[in-house]
Each structure stands twice: as structure tokens, then as C-alpha cells.
Design a protein around this motif. Structure first.
Motif, short mmCIF file in Angstrom:
data_model
loop_
_atom_site.label_atom_id
_atom_site.label_comp_id
_atom_site.label_asym_id
_atom_site.label_seq_id
_atom_site.Cartn_x
_atom_site.Cartn_y
_atom_site.Cartn_z
N ARG A 285 0.76 -0.67 5.55
CA ARG A 285 1.78 -1.70 5.36
C ARG A 285 2.23 -2.28 6.70
N SER B 92 0.83 -1.20 0.00
CA SER B 92 0.00 0.00 0.00
C SER B 92 0.86 1.26 0.00
N GLU B 93 0.28 2.35 -0.46
CA GLU B 93 0.99 3.63 -0.46
C GLU B 93 1.11 4.22 0.94
N LYS B 94 0.24 3.79 1.85
CA LYS B 94 0.24 4.34 3.21
C LYS B 94 1.11 3.47 4.12
#
Length: 423
Positions: A337, A331-333
Motif C-alpha cells: 500500500r 492490499s493486505e500488505k
């Protein structure tokens, strides 16, 4: 001669002025203290000419726009002039309307009583503006009566009144004494029942937010799980979560889903509550939510809480939670993660989880290159746990084959950090 002639003209002018002043009537309504009598107003002096004009205009305006009669004071209506006693007086009014109706209340119609309850509960909510007021209300001499009154208002027929009572209890739940009062009085159970209120989505959402505030603190969480009807609130919250997330029951409330997930993540810290939640089939819903990538944060928190129990670990593995977490590990966040790696760590304590963990290995290895310590440690401990199974350990070595330096670093960290960390 010139002086005498000028004096005579001035006398005639003054005489005309005096006649003019006598024609002008005195003000009909006395306004200014300096013009109280006819003689003071008509002073027959040149400098006083025109001073009656304001009086004439004022008289005309007074007739056209008269002052309103003093309004009758209704002690059942909420007012802003209560000051520091606003909560006590408003509680007294609500008590008259609900619990102890007097003659004045009995003469009113049901519609009038309903309007008064709505107005006063709104005023009560506005008056709870800081912890001092909340503390005085919860710990005062009428504290028990106040909580019981709000409990009765939660069962009112009108959605606005129920919503207002739930919001006031939410203000109560911001302090320790208020949380104790809400749990001991049975209001927590009433709020849980309101999660499936058929009348209004606002009522359901207000009840959910109040329970979220109640369960954010450790003492509130302990009271709800251990002291309120043997976990009845947890069962009702799980049921409401499943019913309000779909249209099958006719009460869809999308905004309530993340609120309930956050609350359950706080409550599922006890083995008994986890067992009750698993009986309500919450695991399938959480895994489905993660697959749809909706409400990732509260769903991940709830999953981590459930995986703290052996039955929760096995239930998550059987529901294919590892496959759902595979994408969230990239994930980008960073927080998503980190929570995903922690959930993998908890699930892979079970041997069945180790066997099925190959799907998450590539993204876990990718987290080993993170600079953030928490991200690295969660991924490291998850890989250590996964590597206890021979086949998965071989796959981890295969993934790290092209980076021997990282493999050596991970191997060294595995020797330094004890296996007990993963628990």
C-alpha cells in the motif's frame, strides 16, 4: 600322601598344557608388541591359555580384508586438506586446467578435464565461506589472474562450470574490492549475456542472482550504470527480463523475473538508465505484472524508480498504471500500500496523471485512517498532488464529505507540509 598326589596331578596338568601350547602355532602376523617371539607367546603358563585366540582371528581378518594400498595422490583433484590456502591452490589447479595446461593435463581426455573443472569450481565455491577469504582472494597478489580466470570460466561450454563461476563472482560481489574487480574486468557484461543462456535455467538464475548482489550496494550500482559499456548491462537485463518471462523465446525462467526486477529497481536511479529501460518497453511489462498481481513488491519498486523521470511518469500513465495500482492501494500488505501510494504520488506530478487519478482516490482516502506514519504521509502527499487539479479536488471533497473531521485534519496537514515533499 594327599599332598604328593595333588602335586603330581598338577604336574601332569602342566605337562598337558605345555603339549597343548606347542601344538598351537604362533601368530603369522605380529600385531601386539608383547608377543614378538614364539617363546613369549608360548610361555607354558596356565594363565596364558587362550591368548593366541586374538592373534588367530586377527590373522584371518587380515587375510580376508587386507589394508588397501596407499592411494596415488592426484594434485588435480580437489581436496579438503587445503586449509586457509584452499582458494589459492584450487585457483592454481583451475589455471592449469584452463589457461596453462602442462604435460599431465594434456594427457587427459576432454571428459576427465571437464570432471576436474566441475569438481574444482565446486570446491572453490565452498571455500568462499567468509569475507576474510573473499578479501584475501580479491586483494591478493594474484587477484587480477583470479578474476580473469573466472571470466574465462563464464564462457565455458559446460553449464555446471558456468554456474559455479557465476556463484563465485557473486561471493566476490559481497565486498567493495570484489565489486570493483567484477565491473572493471568485464565480468558484469558476461554475466548479463548469461541471462539468456540457452543451455540451462540454472545458469541464467545464477547470473541474475550475482547481478542482484552486485547492484544492491551504491558503489556497485554506480559502477554498473556509469562505468560498464554505457549502460549495456541495463539494456541486456531488460531484454532478458522480457524474454525469460514468456515462452516465446524458448528460455522461460519464472524464478528469474523477481530477481531482475529487484536489480533493475536499483539500477534505474539514473536518467540515462531509465531512458534505456523505457526504450526496451519495460513499462508495459511492469504494468502487466501488477495487473496479474505477480511479483508485486519488485514490480512496485521498479515502477517507483521509473517514475522518477518525466518520461517514466508519462509512460506509466499511458500504460494505465493508475488503474493497476487502484487495487494494490487496498492490499493486505502495508508495504504494498505504501509503495503504491508513492507511485501514485510520482505519477500525479504530471498534469495528465492528476486528470486520471480519480480512480485511486477512494483507496487513497482509506489510507488516511492508517496509524502508520509512512502510510499516512504517502497517502496525504498523493492526495495533495492530485488535488491541484480542480475536478479531482472536487472529487476528493466529495469522498471526504461524510467525515468533516478527517477533511479538516487533512486540510491542516496540507498547509503544514510543503509541496516540495511530493518531489
Amino acid at each position: 600322601e594327599g599332598g604328593a598326589e595333588g602335586f603330581s596331578k598338577m604336574a601332569e596338568h602342566h605337562a598337558l598344557l605345555s603339549v597343548h601350547h606347542e601344538v598351537i602355532a604362533a601368530p603369522q602376523i605380529k600385531h601386539l608388541p608383547s608377543y614378538r617371539s614364539h617363546s613369549e607367546v608360548t610361555a607354558y603358563l596356565p594363565g596364558d591359555v587362550g591368548k593366541q585366540v586374538p592373534h588367530v582371528l586377527s590373522d584371518q581378518l587380515a587375510k580376508r580384508y587386507p589394508y588397501p594400498d596407499p592411494a596415488h595422490y592426484d594434485d588435480l583433484q580437489p581436496t579438503v586438506a587445503y586449509g586457509r590456502q584452499g582458494v589459492a591452490k584450487t585457483m592454481g589447479v583451475l589455471q592449469r586446467l584452463v589457461q596453462e595446461p602442462d604435460e599431465a593435463v594434456q594427457k587427459l581426455s576432454e571428459e576427465a578435464i571437464l570432471e576436474l573443472k566441475q569438481a574444482n569450481i565446486q570446491k572453490l565455491n565452498e571455500a568462499m565461506y567468509d569475507h576474510t577469504v573473499v578479501g584475501d582472494t580479491v586483494t591478493g597478489e594474484n587477484a587480477d589472474k583470479n578474476v580473469q580466470l573466472l571470466k574465462e570460466l563464464l564462457a565455458d561450454k559446460d553449464p555446471t562450470v558456468k554456474r559455479g563461476a557465476a556463484e563465485v563472482l557473486g561471493r566476490f560481489s559481497t565486498i567493495l574490492q570484489g565489486r570493483k574487480a567484477v565491473c572493471s574486468s568485464g565480468c558484469a557484461e558476461s554475466l548479463a549475456e548469461m541471462l539468456e543462456d540457452l543451455d540451462s535455467a540454472d545458469v541464467r538464475l545464477a547470473a541474475g542472482k550475482t547481478l542482484q548482489i552486485l547492484t544492491q550496494s551504491i558503489d556497485g550500482r554506480d559502477d554498473v550504470v556509469q562505468n560498464v559499456a554505457d549502460g549495456k548491462v541495463v539494456v541486456m537485463m531488460v531484454k532478458a527480463l522480457l524474454d525469460t518471462a514468456t515462452r516465446d523465446k524458448g528460455i522461460p525462467t519464472p524464478k528469474l523475473t523477481p530477481v531482475l526486477l529487484e536489480s533493475l529497481a536499483n539500477l534505474l536511479m539514473f536518467d540515462d538508465s531509465i531512458v534505456l529501460a523505457l526504450k526496451g518497453n519495460i513499462m508495459e511489462f511492469i504494468v502487466k505484472t501488477l495487473r496479474l498481481r505477480t511479483h508485486n513488491m519488485p514490480a512496485l519498486k521498479c515502477l517507483c524508480s521509473l517514475c522518477g523521470h518525466p518520461d517514466g511518469k508519462r509512460g506509466a500513465i499511458e500504460a494505465k498504471a493508475l488503474q493497476a495500482l487502484s487495487g494494490l492501494l487496498a492490499s493486505e500488505k502495508p508495504v504494498e500500500r505504501q509503495l503504491s501510494a508513492r507511485a501514485v504520488l510520482c505519477m500525479c506530478v504530471d498534469d495528465v496523471g492528476k486528470q486520471q487519478a480519480a480512480v485511486v482516490v477512494p483507496n487513497l482516502v482509506q489510507q488516511l485512517y492508517e496509524e502508520d506514519h509512512d502510510l499516512y504521509m504517502n497517502a496525504l502527499l498523493a492526495i495533495r498532488t492530485i488535488s491541484e487539479w480542480p475536478e479531482t479536488r472536487a472529487y476528493v471533497k466529495t469522498v471526504l464529505r461524510d467525515d468533516p473531521q478527517t477533511f479538516e485534519s487533512v486540510f491542516k496537514d496540507h498547509q503544514i507540509h510543503l509541496a516540495a515533499f511530493r518531489f
